[in-house]
Design a protein around this motif. Structure first.
Motif, mmCIF file in Angstrom:
data_model
loop_
_atom_site.group_PDB
_atom_site.id
_atom_site.type_symbol
_atom_site.label_atom_id
_atom_site.label_comp_id
_atom_site.label_asym_id
_atom_site.label_seq_id
_atom_site.Cartn_x
_atom_site.Cartn_y
_atom_site.Cartn_z
ATOM 1 N N GLY A 192 -1.910 23.263 44.951
ATOM 2 C CA GLY A 192 -3.716 23.186 44.354
ATOM 3 C C GLY A 192 -3.146 24.766 43.310
ATOM 4 N N SER A 193 -2.669 25.433 43.736
ATOM 5 C CA SER A 193 -2.920 26.888 43.317
ATOM 6 C C SER A 193 -2.318 26.528 41.956
ATOM 7 C CB SER A 193 -2.090 27.762 43.726
ATOM 8 O OG SER A 193 -3.084 28.096 45.129
ATOM 9 N N LEU A 194 -0.898 25.821 41.670
ATOM 10 C CA LEU A 194 -0.053 25.737 40.845
ATOM 11 C C LEU A 194 -0.967 24.828 39.927
ATOM 12 C CD1 LEU A 194 3.276 24.962 41.184
ATOM 13 C CD2 LEU A 194 2.183 26.736 41.549
ATOM 14 N N MET A 195 -2.365 23.923 40.100
ATOM 15 C CA MET A 195 -3.631 23.723 38.891
ATOM 16 C C MET A 195 -4.451 24.234 39.103
ATOM 17 S SD MET A 195 -3.835 19.614 41.935
ATOM 18 C CE MET A 195 -5.341 19.793 40.298
ATOM 19 N N ALA A 196 -4.616 25.303 39.545
ATOM 20 C CA ALA A 196 -5.437 26.269 38.720
ATOM 21 C C ALA A 196 -5.046 26.655 37.619
ATOM 22 C CB ALA A 196 -5.991 26.525 39.530
ATOM 23 N N ILE A 197 -3.508 27.323 38.249
ATOM 24 C CA ILE A 197 -2.444 28.010 36.954
ATOM 25 C C ILE A 197 -3.451 27.550 36.015
ATOM 26 C CG2 ILE A 197 -0.944 29.362 36.437
ATOM 27 C CD1 ILE A 197 -0.645 30.115 39.029
ATOM 28 N N ALA A 198 -2.672 25.864 35.764
ATOM 29 C CA ALA A 198 -1.969 25.443 35.166
ATOM 30 C C ALA A 198 -3.875 24.851 33.743
ATOM 31 C CB ALA A 198 -1.617 24.389 34.908
ATOM 32 N N GLY A 199 -4.404 24.639 34.938
ATOM 33 C CA GLY A 199 -6.069 24.831 34.258
ATOM 34 C C GLY A 199 -6.145 25.545 33.714
ATOM 35 N N ALA A 200 -6.311 26.724 34.794
ATOM 36 C CA ALA A 200 -6.724 28.306 32.884
ATOM 37 C C ALA A 200 -6.108 28.547 32.227
ATOM 38 C CB ALA A 200 -6.479 28.961 34.462
ATOM 39 N N LEU A 201 -4.819 28.666 32.046
ATOM 40 C CA LEU A 201 -3.718 28.742 30.834
ATOM 41 C C LEU A 201 -3.953 27.788 29.692
ATOM 42 C CD1 LEU A 201 -0.973 30.633 29.840
ATOM 43 C CD2 LEU A 201 0.406 28.893 31.177
ATOM 44 N N ALA A 202 -4.316 26.341 29.306
ATOM 45 C CA ALA A 202 -3.978 25.221 28.762
ATOM 46 C C ALA A 202 -6.191 25.642 28.063
ATOM 47 C CB ALA A 202 -4.321 24.411 29.660
ATOM 48 N N PRO A 203 -6.855 26.090 28.749
ATOM 49 C CA PRO A 203 -7.988 26.413 28.256
ATOM 50 C C PRO A 203 -7.657 27.786 26.927
ATOM 51 C CG PRO A 203 -8.410 25.219 29.949
ATOM 52 C CD PRO A 203 -6.940 26.083 30.114
ATOM 53 N N MET A 204 -7.060 28.792 27.801
ATOM 54 C CA MET A 204 -7.284 30.379 27.051
ATOM 55 C C MET A 204 -5.870 29.818 25.690
ATOM 56 S SD MET A 204 -6.197 32.166 30.677
ATOM 57 C CE MET A 204 -6.219 33.988 29.411
ATOM 58 N N ILE A 205 -5.275 28.764 25.598
ATOM 59 C CA ILE A 205 -4.660 28.922 24.116
ATOM 60 C C ILE A 205 -5.053 27.782 23.262
ATOM 61 C CG2 ILE A 205 -2.419 27.881 23.471
ATOM 62 C CD1 ILE A 205 -0.742 28.360 26.349
ATOM 63 N N PHE A 206 -5.566 26.450 24.188
ATOM 64 C CA PHE A 206 -6.651 25.846 22.501
ATOM 65 C C PHE A 206 -7.300 26.271 22.118
ATOM 66 C CE2 PHE A 206 -7.103 22.753 26.252
ATOM 67 C CZ PHE A 206 -8.982 23.467 26.496
ATOM 68 N N MET A 207 -8.268 27.454 23.261
ATOM 69 C CA MET A 207 -9.474 28.018 22.112
ATOM 70 C C MET A 207 -9.165 29.412 22.009
ATOM 71 S SD MET A 207 -12.088 27.793 25.295
ATOM 72 C CE MET A 207 -11.764 28.138 26.551
ATOM 73 N N GLY A 208 -7.856 29.374 21.615
ATOM 74 C CA GLY A 208 -7.417 30.903 20.211
ATOM 75 C C GLY A 208 -7.764 32.214 21.577
ATOM 76 N N THR A 209 -7.874 32.228 22.791
ATOM 77 C CA THR A 209 -8.235 33.016 23.626
ATOM 78 C C THR A 209 -6.786 34.167 23.762
ATOM 79 O OG1 THR A 209 -9.959 32.140 25.530
ATOM 80 C CG2 THR A 209 -8.941 33.896 25.900
ATOM 81 N N LEU A 210 -5.876 33.702 23.686
ATOM 82 C CA LEU A 210 -4.403 34.382 23.924
ATOM 83 C C LEU A 210 -4.100 35.288 22.986
ATOM 84 C CD1 LEU A 210 -2.646 32.854 27.138
ATOM 85 C CD2 LEU A 210 -3.381 34.936 27.079
ATOM 86 N N PHE A 211 -4.030 33.858 21.398
ATOM 87 C CA PHE A 211 -3.441 33.949 20.679
ATOM 88 C C PHE A 211 -3.705 33.122 19.459
ATOM 89 C CE2 PHE A 211 -0.573 31.756 22.640
ATOM 90 C CZ PHE A 211 -0.122 30.768 22.486
ATOM 91 N N PRO A 212 -4.189 33.476 17.909
ATOM 92 C CA PRO A 212 -4.539 32.435 17.179
ATOM 93 C C PRO A 212 -3.239 31.209 16.923
ATOM 94 C CG PRO A 212 -3.975 34.547 15.811
ATOM 95 C CD PRO A 212 -3.601 34.744 17.688
ATOM 96 N N VAL A 213 -3.915 30.206 16.734
ATOM 97 C CA VAL A 213 -2.876 29.195 16.280
ATOM 98 C C VAL A 213 -3.858 27.616 15.054
ATOM 99 C CG1 VAL A 213 -2.498 26.697 17.714
ATOM 100 C CG2 VAL A 213 -2.366 28.677 18.742
ATOM 101 N N GLY A 214 -2.903 27.770 14.713
ATOM 102 C CA GLY A 214 -3.269 27.196 13.228
ATOM 103 C C GLY A 214 -4.034 25.376 13.453
ATOM 104 N N THR A 215 -3.986 24.958 13.868
ATOM 105 C CA THR A 215 -4.526 23.504 13.588
ATOM 106 C C THR A 215 -4.825 22.764 15.864
ATOM 107 O OG1 THR A 215 -2.198 22.136 14.453
ATOM 108 C CG2 THR A 215 -3.367 23.113 11.286
ATOM 109 N N ILE A 216 -5.713 22.198 15.817
ATOM 110 C CA ILE A 216 -6.253 22.393 17.168
ATOM 111 C C ILE A 216 -5.093 21.392 17.751
ATOM 112 C CG2 ILE A 216 -7.309 20.143 16.382
ATOM 113 C CD1 ILE A 216 -8.133 22.151 18.674
ATOM 114 N N TRP A 217 -4.256 20.005 16.907
ATOM 115 C CA TRP A 217 -3.038 19.756 17.001
ATOM 116 C C TRP A 217 -2.283 20.588 18.216
ATOM 117 C CZ3 TRP A 217 -3.980 15.366 20.042
ATOM 118 C CH2 TRP A 217 -5.069 14.399 18.980
ATOM 119 N N LEU A 218 -1.706 21.477 17.193
ATOM 120 C CA LEU A 218 -0.584 22.318 17.674
ATOM 121 C C LEU A 218 -0.646 23.207 18.560
ATOM 122 C CD1 LEU A 218 2.298 23.423 17.466
ATOM 123 C CD2 LEU A 218 1.196 25.031 15.448
#
Length: 333
Positions: free
Chosen positions: A82-108
């Protein structure tokens, strides 16, 4: 029900056909009885909408439970899912929303988010296996570390805040359809089939069952016990990561406080009801699927017929108790 097993020679025992049959096929029988009951007494049960609702709700549990089945087959347990689900679920949005670092295209951004979230969950799972294999820590204790710390890590990553998003390119894994079927259901079926094949047809599958059946004998037989254990917990972490991504995609948000909460208990219950020995050495991935479906359908049946949710939990606990009893009866058969 498909089943794989490894067992050590034992003195002959009198056959108790009924208890052995019930321990192997109890989940299938219970599921058939529930379906028959609902067809008669529950309005609108025999509809595609009802089927879709039940399969969608159970998919994440089954995905996690597949990994739990492999872990338990080695004689272990994984409380950290359950906790690993939470970690994966927390990390993914931080990346595709650009919170951690800017990413070029949405698919990338989405590709990186999924890949890095799954890598993180897999590495944390491998860490569990490393603690168990390298230091001989009991699995329940080793995985308790990330059961506690893992959710804390997810909460620190997000400052305990809800991450809301609307990213169709990512949410397809939870809301999309393939040939009319929900994507997560298709993914669930593929993972169940793959795990069943691994258990029945590969050296790795035979090795992990041998470890659960008799670890000392497995060592003497040349089985790389430590590597297999690390691999099994890494797989459990990977599947937990997938389930976490599916859950947040469905909800259009990620809340580290609740994603995967209680999932370890749901997964263990599905494994137990499905007939996998909790002591290791025998595993049935198809049984786990049937166990999860049975528990889900019990909940649906009770709620659809006006039984309070609290009572449904009591019934689920009774089902687990009966499943464990049948396992013991089957072992003596």
């Amino acid at each position: 029900m498909s089943e794989a097993s490894v067992s050590t020679p034992a003195p002959a025992r009198p056959a108790h056909g009924l208890s052995s049959f019930a321990s192997r096929y109890g989940a299938l029988i219970a599921l058939a009885v529930l379906i028959f009951f609902n067809l008669i007494f529950t309005p609108n049960f025999a509809t595609l909408q009802t089927l879709n609702v039940n399969l969608t709700q159970v998919a994440a549990i089954v995905i996690v439970a597949v990994g739990m089945t492999l872990v338990i087959a080695t004689g272990g347990i994984d409380l950290s899912v359950g906790s690993l689900m939470a970690i994966a679920g927390a990390l993914a949005p931080m990346i595709f929303m650009g919170t951690l670092f800017p990413v070029g295209t949405i698919w990338l951004a989405v590709t990186l988010a999924i890949a890095l979230a799954l890598i993180a969950a897999t590495l944390f799972g491998a860490f569990n296996g490393w603690l168990i294999a390298r230091f001989g820590i009991q699995p329940i204790v080793a995985t308790l570390v990330l059961f506690i710390a893992g959710r804390g890590i997810a909460q620190v990553m997000t400052n305990g805040n809800l991450q809301s998003f609307k990213v169709p390119e990512f949410q397809w894994i939870g809301l999309g359809r393939v040939f009319g079927l929900p994507v997560q259901v298709v993914l669930m079926v593929i993972l169940v089939a793959l795990a069943a094949w691994i258990l029945q047809r590969t050296v790795f599958g035979r090795q992990l069952l041998a470890i659960g059946g008799n670890e000392k004998a497995a060592v003497l037989s040349g089985v790389p016990v430590n590597r297999v254990k690390i691999a099994v917990y890494a797989i459990s972490g990977f599947l937990s990561g997938i389930a976490g991504l599916v859950v947040i995609a469905i909800n259009s948000s990620s809340d580290a406080n609740v994603v995967g909460l209680g999932m370890e208990l749901d997964a263990i219950a599905a494994v137990a009801v499905g007939g996998t020995l909790l002591t290791g050495g025998r595993a049935s991935v198809l049984g786990t699927l049937l166990g999860a479906l049975t528990i889900q359908l019990v909940t649906y049946t009770l709620l659809a017929n006006g039984v309070p949710d609290a009572a449904a939990l009591v019934v689920q606990a009774a089902i687990i108790l009966v499943a464990v009893w049948l396992q013991q009866a089957g072992r003596q058969a």
